[in-house]
Design a protein around this motif. Structure first.
Motif, PDB file in Angstrom:
ATOM      1  N   VAL A  28       1.055  -1.101  -0.070  1.00  0.00           N
ATOM      2  CA  VAL A  28      -0.278   0.177  -0.109  1.00  0.00           C
ATOM      3  C   VAL A  28       0.730   1.424   0.181  1.00  0.00           C
ATOM      4  O   VAL A  28       1.606   1.801   1.103  1.00  0.00           O
ATOM      5  CB  VAL A  28      -1.163  -0.184   0.954  1.00  0.00           C
ATOM      6  CG1 VAL A  28      -1.703   1.335   1.171  1.00  0.00           C
ATOM      7  CG2 VAL A  28      -1.873  -1.175   0.920  1.00  0.00           C
ATOM      8  N   ASN A  30       0.862   5.883  -0.375  1.00  0.00           N
ATOM      9  CA  ASN A  30      -0.544   7.156  -0.538  1.00  0.00           C
ATOM     10  C   ASN A  30       0.064   8.385  -0.931  1.00  0.00           C
ATOM     11  O   ASN A  30      -0.043   9.175  -1.844  1.00  0.00           O
ATOM     12  CB  ASN A  30      -0.344   7.837   0.924  1.00  0.00           C
ATOM     13  CG  ASN A  30       0.375   7.717   1.986  1.00  0.00           C
ATOM     14  OD1 ASN A  30       0.328   7.543   2.538  1.00  0.00           O
ATOM     15  ND2 ASN A  30       0.356   9.267   1.505  1.00  0.00           N
ATOM     16  N   THR A  31       2.062   8.071  -1.008  1.00  0.00           N
ATOM     17  CA  THR A  31       2.309   8.678  -2.182  1.00  0.00           C
ATOM     18  C   THR A  31       2.418   8.820  -3.385  1.00  0.00           C
ATOM     19  O   THR A  31       3.707   8.005  -4.379  1.00  0.00           O
ATOM     20  CB  THR A  31       3.536   8.792  -1.018  1.00  0.00           C
ATOM     21  OG1 THR A  31       4.358   7.343  -0.918  1.00  0.00           O
ATOM     22  CG2 THR A  31       4.222   9.273   0.291  1.00  0.00           C
ATOM     23  N   GLY A  45       6.385   7.634  -3.505  1.00  0.00           N
ATOM     24  CA  GLY A  45       7.747   7.692  -2.425  1.00  0.00           C
ATOM     25  C   GLY A  45       7.808   5.764  -1.515  1.00  0.00           C
ATOM     26  O   GLY A  45       6.439   6.280  -1.438  1.00  0.00           O
ATOM     27  N   VAL A  46       8.508   5.795  -1.290  1.00  0.00           N
ATOM     28  CA  VAL A  46       8.735   4.391  -0.999  1.00  0.00           C
ATOM     29  C   VAL A  46       9.559   3.837  -0.255  1.00  0.00           C
ATOM     30  O   VAL A  46      10.701   4.424  -0.393  1.00  0.00           O
ATOM     31  CB  VAL A  46       8.484   3.041  -2.538  1.00  0.00           C
ATOM     32  CG1 VAL A  46       8.878   1.853  -1.100  1.00  0.00           C
ATOM     33  CG2 VAL A  46       7.788   3.435  -3.655  1.00  0.00           C
ATOM     34  N   ASN A  47       9.365   3.765   1.417  1.00  0.00           N
ATOM     35  CA  ASN A  47       9.711   3.019   2.752  1.00  0.00           C
ATOM     36  C   ASN A  47      11.576   2.074   2.078  1.00  0.00           C
ATOM     37  O   ASN A  47      11.192   1.360   1.295  1.00  0.00           O
ATOM     38  CB  ASN A  47       9.953   2.312   3.455  1.00  0.00           C
ATOM     39  CG  ASN A  47      10.400   2.700   5.002  1.00  0.00           C
ATOM     40  OD1 ASN A  47      11.048   2.181   4.993  1.00  0.00           O
ATOM     41  ND2 ASN A  47       9.901   3.621   5.809  1.00  0.00           N
ATOM     42  N   ASN A  50      10.570  -1.728   2.442  1.00  0.00           N
ATOM     43  CA  ASN A  50       9.717  -1.887   2.046  1.00  0.00           C
ATOM     44  C   ASN A  50      10.302  -3.553   1.335  1.00  0.00           C
ATOM     45  O   ASN A  50      11.429  -2.663   0.340  1.00  0.00           O
ATOM     46  CB  ASN A  50       8.455  -1.370   1.642  1.00  0.00           C
ATOM     47  CG  ASN A  50       7.860  -1.143   2.238  1.00  0.00           C
ATOM     48  OD1 ASN A  50       7.721  -0.525   3.759  1.00  0.00           O
ATOM     49  ND2 ASN A  50       7.277   0.610   1.517  1.00  0.00           N
ATOM     50  N   ALA A  51      10.326  -4.919   1.118  1.00  0.00           N
ATOM     51  CA  ALA A  51      10.807  -5.817   0.183  1.00  0.00           C
ATOM     52  C   ALA A  51      10.080  -4.534  -1.116  1.00  0.00           C
ATOM     53  O   ALA A  51      11.208  -5.451  -1.520  1.00  0.00           O
ATOM     54  CB  ALA A  51       9.829  -6.688   0.621  1.00  0.00           C
ATOM     55  N   THR A  52       9.164  -3.785  -1.341  1.00  0.00           N
ATOM     56  CA  THR A  52       8.493  -4.088  -3.180  1.00  0.00           C
ATOM     57  C   THR A  52      10.279  -2.973  -3.419  1.00  0.00           C
ATOM     58  O   THR A  52      10.005  -3.081  -4.584  1.00  0.00           O
ATOM     59  CB  THR A  52       7.567  -3.222  -2.466  1.00  0.00           C
ATOM     60  OG1 THR A  52       6.657  -3.875  -2.070  1.00  0.00           O
ATOM     61  CG2 THR A  52       6.953  -2.956  -4.083  1.00  0.00           C
ATOM     62  N   GLY A  80      -0.352  -3.880   3.319  1.00  0.00           N
ATOM     63  CA  GLY A  80       0.051  -2.731   4.277  1.00  0.00           C
ATOM     64  C   GLY A  80       0.680  -3.243   5.205  1.00  0.00           C
ATOM     65  O   GLY A  80       1.415  -2.813   6.039  1.00  0.00           O
ATOM     66  N   PHE A  81      -0.031  -4.270   6.673  1.00  0.00           N
ATOM     67  CA  PHE A  81       0.032  -4.593   7.451  1.00  0.00           C
ATOM     68  C   PHE A  81       1.497  -6.392   6.967  1.00  0.00           C
ATOM     69  O   PHE A  81       1.480  -6.836   8.235  1.00  0.00           O
ATOM     70  CB  PHE A  81      -0.681  -4.803   8.484  1.00  0.00           C
ATOM     71  CG  PHE A  81      -1.707  -3.806   8.198  1.00  0.00           C
ATOM     72  CD1 PHE A  81      -1.224  -2.143   7.929  1.00  0.00           C
ATOM     73  CD2 PHE A  81      -2.008  -3.676   9.456  1.00  0.00           C
ATOM     74  CE1 PHE A  81      -1.809  -1.246   8.816  1.00  0.00           C
ATOM     75  CE2 PHE A  81      -3.354  -2.562   9.890  1.00  0.00           C
ATOM     76  CZ  PHE A  81      -2.625  -1.061   9.169  1.00  0.00           C
ATOM     77  N   GLN A  82       1.620  -6.309   5.940  1.00  0.00           N
ATOM     78  CA  GLN A  82       2.432  -7.905   6.060  1.00  0.00           C
ATOM     79  C   GLN A  82       3.516  -7.486   5.308  1.00  0.00           C
ATOM     80  O   GLN A  82       3.606  -6.651   4.150  1.00  0.00           O
ATOM     81  CB  GLN A  82       2.177  -9.038   5.842  1.00  0.00           C
ATOM     82  CG  GLN A  82       1.213  -9.024   4.984  1.00  0.00           C
ATOM     83  CD  GLN A  82       0.226  -9.901   4.678  1.00  0.00           C
ATOM     84  OE1 GLN A  82       0.535 -11.049   5.530  1.00  0.00           O
ATOM     85  NE2 GLN A  82      -1.076 -10.708   4.016  1.00  0.00           N
ATOM     86  N   THR A  83       4.430  -8.055   4.848  1.00  0.00           N
ATOM     87  CA  THR A  83       5.419  -8.472   4.430  1.00  0.00           C
ATOM     88  C   THR A  83       6.237  -9.268   2.903  1.00  0.00           C
ATOM     89  O   THR A  83       5.715 -10.780   3.632  1.00  0.00           O
ATOM     90  CB  THR A  83       6.944  -7.038   5.195  1.00  0.00           C
ATOM     91  OG1 THR A  83       8.121  -7.574   3.936  1.00  0.00           O
ATOM     92  CG2 THR A  83       7.630  -8.873   5.986  1.00  0.00           C
ATOM     93  N   SER A  84       6.354  -8.361   2.130  1.00  0.00           N
ATOM     94  CA  SER A  84       6.539  -9.243   1.217  1.00  0.00           C
ATOM     95  C   SER A  84       7.670 -10.265   1.122  1.00  0.00           C
ATOM     96  O   SER A  84       7.957 -11.369   0.843  1.00  0.00           O
ATOM     97  CB  SER A  84       6.598  -8.924  -0.565  1.00  0.00           C
ATOM     98  OG  SER A  84       5.394  -8.591  -0.672  1.00  0.00           O
ATOM     99  N   LYS A  89       1.844 -12.437  -1.226  1.00  0.00           N
ATOM    100  CA  LYS A  89       0.747 -11.577  -1.250  1.00  0.00           C
ATOM    101  C   LYS A  89       0.347 -12.032  -2.142  1.00  0.00           C
ATOM    102  O   LYS A  89      -1.404 -11.882  -2.107  1.00  0.00           O
ATOM    103  CB  LYS A  89       1.341 -10.367  -0.465  1.00  0.00           C
ATOM    104  CG  LYS A  89       1.778  -9.925   0.272  1.00  0.00           C
ATOM    105  CD  LYS A  89       2.224  -8.811   0.148  1.00  0.00           C
ATOM    106  CE  LYS A  89       2.467  -7.616   1.780  1.00  0.00           C
ATOM    107  NZ  LYS A  89       2.626  -6.465   1.451  1.00  0.00           N
ATOM    108  N   ILE A 190       4.850  -1.434  11.215  1.00  0.00           N
ATOM    109  CA  ILE A 190       4.603  -1.621  10.353  1.00  0.00           C
ATOM    110  C   ILE A 190       4.558  -0.820   9.225  1.00  0.00           C
ATOM    111  O   ILE A 190       5.432  -0.705   8.015  1.00  0.00           O
ATOM    112  CB  ILE A 190       2.296  -1.263  10.395  1.00  0.00           C
ATOM    113  CG1 ILE A 190       1.786  -1.940  11.552  1.00  0.00           C
ATOM    114  CG2 ILE A 190       1.834  -1.108   8.920  1.00  0.00           C
ATOM    115  CD1 ILE A 190       2.332  -3.459  11.863  1.00  0.00           C
TER     116      ILE A 190
END
Ligand SMILES: Cc1cc2nc3c(=O)[nH]c(=O)nc-3n(C[C@H](O)[C@H](O)[C@H](O)COP(=O)(O)O)c2cc1C
Length: 201
Positions: A28, A30-31, A45-47, A50-52, A80-84, A89, A190
């Motif tokens: 998920v 929003n940016t 924008g991605v943290n 994140n695996a993504t 949005g609350f678990q990681t690949s 997913k 999260i």
């Protein structure tokens, strides 16, 4: 300064998908915003945690599924609350199709998708800002797009009054840190935001 002023900024909500070594990734975000029309470019924008994020760097392509106002909380829990890093997913979310670039996009709770290729990145410390040139896209429904404000007001479950949680709540994603102290360097497990984005319950 009242940092809650930042929550007055408007956003949509999206599922960002990509691929690495034959595995699909998605989360998920929003940016997302369109920055130019010619060429058609958006920014995402991605943290970095994140695996993504790493899969995006590896493949340089992505899809953006635009969530509509039918999106249930279960969809946010799933993407949005678990990681690949630990789950596939997409094996457990069959409501997808594969677009021309061979990446998945969501077919339900989604009113449009965009496909694109990453043309540049900028380092923002905890996050990378990806410039994505749009290569394809389609409108899937005429339902209204979900906004971040509506997600917070109507989609995210409210804590039950009789079991009022104690501790600190992340104002970004709703995660509750059930302790009486919040370290200054605390990072939300999260959404990866810092202690400044937590409110005391
Ligand atoms: C409402 C909501 C908005 C989010 N927005 C973003 C965002 O803009 N950028 C980001 O990097 N992560 C965002 N996240 C967090 C990621 O979706 C989450 O950390 C996800 O589990 C990462 O999955 P991955 O490790 O499989 O990539 C958001 C989460 C939620 C629930």
């Amino acid at each position: 300064m009242d940092t809650k002023a930042l929550f007055k900024l408007g956003y949509g909500l999206y599922i960002l998908t990509t691929q690495d070594a034959g595995k699909n990734y998605g989360c998920v975000v929003n940016t997302v915003m369109q920055i130019t029309s010619n060429p058609l470019q958006i920014l995402v924008g991605v943290n970095k945690n994140n695996a993504t994020h790493d899969a995006l760097l590896a493949s340089s392509i992505c899809n953006i599924s635009v969530l509509d106002d039918t999106a249930p909380f279960a969809l946010f829990e799933h993407f949005g609350f678990q990681t690949s890093k630990s789950v596939d997913k997409f094996a457990a979310w069959p409501q997808i199709k594969i677009s021309a670039n061979n990446l998945p996009y969501l077919t339900e709770h989604t009113n449009a998708y965009l496909s694109g290729k990453i043309t540049s990145t900028a380092d923002y410390g905890t996050h990378t800002l990806f410039t994505v040139e749009i290569t394809d896209g389609d409108v899937l429904a005429e339902t209204p797009s979900l906004t971040y404000a509506v997600y917070h007001a109507d989609v995210k479950p409210k804590p039950a009054a009789e079991t009022k949680p104690h501790g600190y709540r992340c104002m970004i994603c709703g995660y509750v840190h059930p302790e009486d102290n919040l370290p200054e360097d605390f990072i939300c497990p999260i959404c990866k935001h810092g202690a400044a984005d937590f409110e005391k319950l």
